[in-house]
Design a protein around this motif. Structure first.
Motif, mmCIF file in Angstrom:
data_model
loop_
_atom_site.group_PDB
_atom_site.id
_atom_site.type_symbol
_atom_site.label_atom_id
_atom_site.label_comp_id
_atom_site.label_asym_id
_atom_site.label_seq_id
_atom_site.Cartn_x
_atom_site.Cartn_y
_atom_site.Cartn_z
ATOM 1 N N PRO A 193 0.796 -1.240 0.000
ATOM 2 C CA PRO A 193 0.000 0.000 0.000
ATOM 3 C C PRO A 193 0.821 1.278 0.000
ATOM 4 C CG PRO A 193 -0.978 -1.598 1.483
ATOM 5 C CD PRO A 193 0.331 -2.189 1.030
ATOM 6 N N ALA A 194 1.948 1.315 0.717
ATOM 7 C CA ALA A 194 2.761 2.532 0.751
ATOM 8 C C ALA A 194 3.337 2.838 -0.622
ATOM 9 C CB ALA A 194 3.877 2.398 1.782
ATOM 10 N N ARG A 195 3.760 1.805 -1.329
ATOM 11 C CA ARG A 195 4.325 2.011 -2.661
ATOM 12 C C ARG A 195 3.228 2.316 -3.676
ATOM 13 N NH1 ARG A 195 7.635 -2.744 -0.906
ATOM 14 N NH2 ARG A 195 6.430 -4.041 -2.332
ATOM 15 N N MET A 196 2.049 1.725 -3.496
ATOM 16 C CA MET A 196 0.913 2.064 -4.355
ATOM 17 C C MET A 196 0.517 3.525 -4.153
ATOM 18 S SD MET A 196 -1.316 -1.444 -3.844
ATOM 19 C CE MET A 196 -2.757 -0.871 -4.756
ATOM 20 N N TYR A 197 0.518 3.969 -2.906
ATOM 21 C CA TYR A 197 0.188 5.361 -2.594
ATOM 22 C C TYR A 197 1.208 6.293 -3.240
ATOM 23 C CZ TYR A 197 -1.395 9.239 0.423
ATOM 24 O OH TYR A 197 -1.888 10.422 0.917
ATOM 25 N N ASP A 198 2.473 5.903 -3.193
ATOM 26 C CA ASP A 198 3.521 6.681 -3.847
ATOM 27 C C ASP A 198 3.222 6.805 -5.346
ATOM 28 O OD1 ASP A 198 6.420 7.776 -3.975
ATOM 29 O OD2 ASP A 198 6.461 6.108 -5.389
ATOM 30 N N TYR A 199 2.754 5.732 -5.948
ATOM 31 C CA TYR A 199 2.411 5.751 -7.373
ATOM 32 C C TYR A 199 1.237 6.695 -7.638
ATOM 33 C CZ TYR A 199 1.018 4.085 -12.012
ATOM 34 O OH TYR A 199 0.690 4.013 -13.336
ATOM 35 N N TYR A 200 0.206 6.651 -6.773
ATOM 36 C CA TYR A 200 -0.929 7.561 -6.943
ATOM 37 C C TYR A 200 -0.468 9.019 -6.942
ATOM 38 C CZ TYR A 200 -3.790 3.510 -5.486
ATOM 39 O OH TYR A 200 -4.375 2.283 -5.362
ATOM 40 N N LEU A 201 0.530 9.316 -6.100
ATOM 41 C CA LEU A 201 1.018 10.686 -5.971
ATOM 42 C C LEU A 201 2.007 11.068 -7.069
ATOM 43 C CD1 LEU A 201 1.534 10.832 -2.101
ATOM 44 C CD2 LEU A 201 -0.194 12.062 -3.420
ATOM 45 N N GLY A 202 2.298 10.118 -7.967
ATOM 46 C CA GLY A 202 3.234 10.407 -9.044
ATOM 47 C C GLY A 202 4.675 10.134 -8.701
ATOM 48 N N GLY A 203 4.914 9.400 -7.610
ATOM 49 C CA GLY A 203 6.279 9.078 -7.205
ATOM 50 C C GLY A 203 6.883 7.954 -8.034
ATOM 51 N N SER A 222 -6.744 11.528 -6.990
ATOM 52 C CA SER A 222 -7.104 12.847 -6.444
ATOM 53 C C SER A 222 -7.340 12.771 -4.938
ATOM 54 C CB SER A 222 -8.350 13.391 -7.155
ATOM 55 O OG SER A 222 -9.455 12.521 -7.006
ATOM 56 N N THR A 223 -7.829 11.631 -4.458
ATOM 57 C CA THR A 223 -8.023 11.465 -3.018
ATOM 58 C C THR A 223 -6.685 11.469 -2.291
ATOM 59 O OG1 THR A 223 -10.079 10.216 -3.330
ATOM 60 C CG2 THR A 223 -8.945 9.932 -1.229
ATOM 61 N N ALA A 224 -5.691 10.778 -2.866
ATOM 62 C CA ALA A 224 -4.360 10.763 -2.255
ATOM 63 C C ALA A 224 -3.789 12.168 -2.176
ATOM 64 C CB ALA A 224 -3.432 9.851 -3.052
ATOM 65 N N ARG A 225 -3.972 12.938 -3.220
ATOM 66 C CA ARG A 225 -3.457 14.309 -3.220
ATOM 67 C C ARG A 225 -4.219 15.185 -2.230
ATOM 68 N NH1 ARG A 225 -2.867 14.398 -9.812
ATOM 69 N NH2 ARG A 225 -0.871 13.299 -9.885
ATOM 70 N N ALA A 226 -5.536 14.974 -2.134
ATOM 71 C CA ALA A 226 -6.323 15.732 -1.163
ATOM 72 C C ALA A 226 -5.891 15.405 0.256
ATOM 73 C CB ALA A 226 -7.810 15.432 -1.355
ATOM 74 N N ASN A 227 -5.524 14.171 0.500
ATOM 75 C CA ASN A 227 -5.058 13.787 1.825
ATOM 76 C C ASN A 227 -3.735 14.462 2.163
ATOM 77 O OD1 ASN A 227 -5.201 12.006 4.275
ATOM 78 N ND2 ASN A 227 -3.282 11.246 3.394
ATOM 79 N N ARG A 228 -2.850 14.599 1.175
ATOM 80 C CA ARG A 228 -1.594 15.308 1.424
ATOM 81 C C ARG A 228 -1.862 16.765 1.776
ATOM 82 N NH1 ARG A 228 2.611 12.353 2.755
ATOM 83 N NH2 ARG A 228 3.865 14.206 2.378
ATOM 84 N N GLY A 229 -2.838 17.365 1.109
ATOM 85 C CA GLY A 229 -3.190 18.737 1.435
ATOM 86 C C GLY A 229 -3.733 18.857 2.846
ATOM 87 N N PHE A 230 -4.564 17.893 3.246
ATOM 88 C CA PHE A 230 -5.082 17.878 4.612
ATOM 89 C C PHE A 230 -3.938 17.773 5.615
ATOM 90 C CE2 PHE A 230 -5.851 14.891 8.120
ATOM 91 C CZ PHE A 230 -6.688 15.679 8.916
ATOM 92 N N LEU A 231 -2.991 16.877 5.359
ATOM 93 C CA LEU A 231 -1.865 16.700 6.276
ATOM 94 C C LEU A 231 -1.104 18.004 6.448
ATOM 95 C CD1 LEU A 231 -0.096 14.734 7.967
ATOM 96 C CD2 LEU A 231 1.260 14.371 5.892
#
Length: 271
Positions: free
Chosen positions: A20-30, A53-62
């Protein structure tokens, strides 16, 4: 980026199994992910294109939540399940408010730890430490932090659980995990929490997405707003309460569908 075909990649990275951490990195364009992670992430995106877009919105929330807590005077943070470092990490946000802020990152994934430690070796990371431990064993997490005297548990701490609790099944006792962590923190500490939900997607889409994660190293358990709110029982929840992440103190005008983003966020204070 790690290359699974390159000699020297540790076997315990399990590059053939989506993480999941690496998948999340992929969602964010990593770029810190393997072919198995990218394939699984594409399947999840095919089922629900809003994952990215949800992953990016979560980064903004953080970003907004950590800045809020640092502005309230919290100068030490415990970030558990930090994920692969990307722009806008907890220490960068908090130390922009107060350079003396101390941050301890905790994760159980070797690739996360490797990248985090490389990041912390550079300049500007202040009082920052990375530990390997598992959220499902909160007492061990606390023991590791306390044994190294990395944080002062007599003063308020910012506990960050961003997009991590939805990887715990009910049998992992996620509410007990959070209670154990909060019980160790003094009055005035703050919890920053974000959690995935299936409240706004059809059951068929939910089942397709969870099916992808069932083949990964951790499941994906979307919880309802009330279930997410239950993590905050006994705490003083800051306004605006439990909202979808784009609606938590937005700094720009939210999109029309911001109230249906599949991630809830909240910040709460321990009395």
């Amino acid at each position: 980026m790690w290359d699974p075909g390159r000699p020297g990649v540790p076997a315990d990275l399990r590059p053939d199994i989506p993480h999941p951490a690496r998948m999340y990195d992929y969602y964010l364009g990593g770029k810190d992910n393997f072919p198995a992670d990218r394939a699984a992430a594409e399947k999840a995106l095919a089922a629900n294109p809003e994952f990215r877009s949800t992953a990016r919105a979560n980064r903004g929330f953080l970003t907004r939540a950590v800045r809020c807590v640092a502005d309230l005077g919290i100068d030490q943070f415990l970030d558990i399940g930090t994920g692969i470092p990307t722009a806008g990490n907890t220490h960068e946000i908090a130390q922009a408010v107060n350079p003396a802020v101390r941050v301890v990152y905790v994760d159980n994934d070797p690739i996360v730890l490797s990248h985090a430690r490389a990041l912390m070796s550079g300049t500007g990371s202040g009082g920052t430490t990375v530990l390997q431990a598992d959220l499902r064993e909160p007492a061990a997490v606390l023991a590791a932090v306390e044994s190294e005297e990395l944080l002062d548990f007599s003063r308020p701490i910012g506990l960050v659980l961003a997009a991590v609790l939805h990887f715990l099944r009910d049998e992992d006792k996620p509410y007990q995990v959070v209670t154990t962590l909060l019980d160790a923190l003094p009055s005035g500490s703050h919890l920053i929490l974000s959690h995935g939900t299936a409240d706004f997607i059809p059951a068929a889409v939910r089942d397709r997405v969870t099916g992808v994660y069932d083949k990964a190293t951790a499941p994906l358990v979307g919880r309802t707003r009330d279930e997410v709110r239950a993590f905050l029982d006994g705490l003083d929840v800051l306004t605006p309460g439990v909202t979808t992440v784009p609606l938590w103190r937005p700094e720009t005008t939210p999109s029309p569908d911001a109230d249906r983003v599949s991630m809830y966020g909240a910040v709460a204070r321990k009395p």
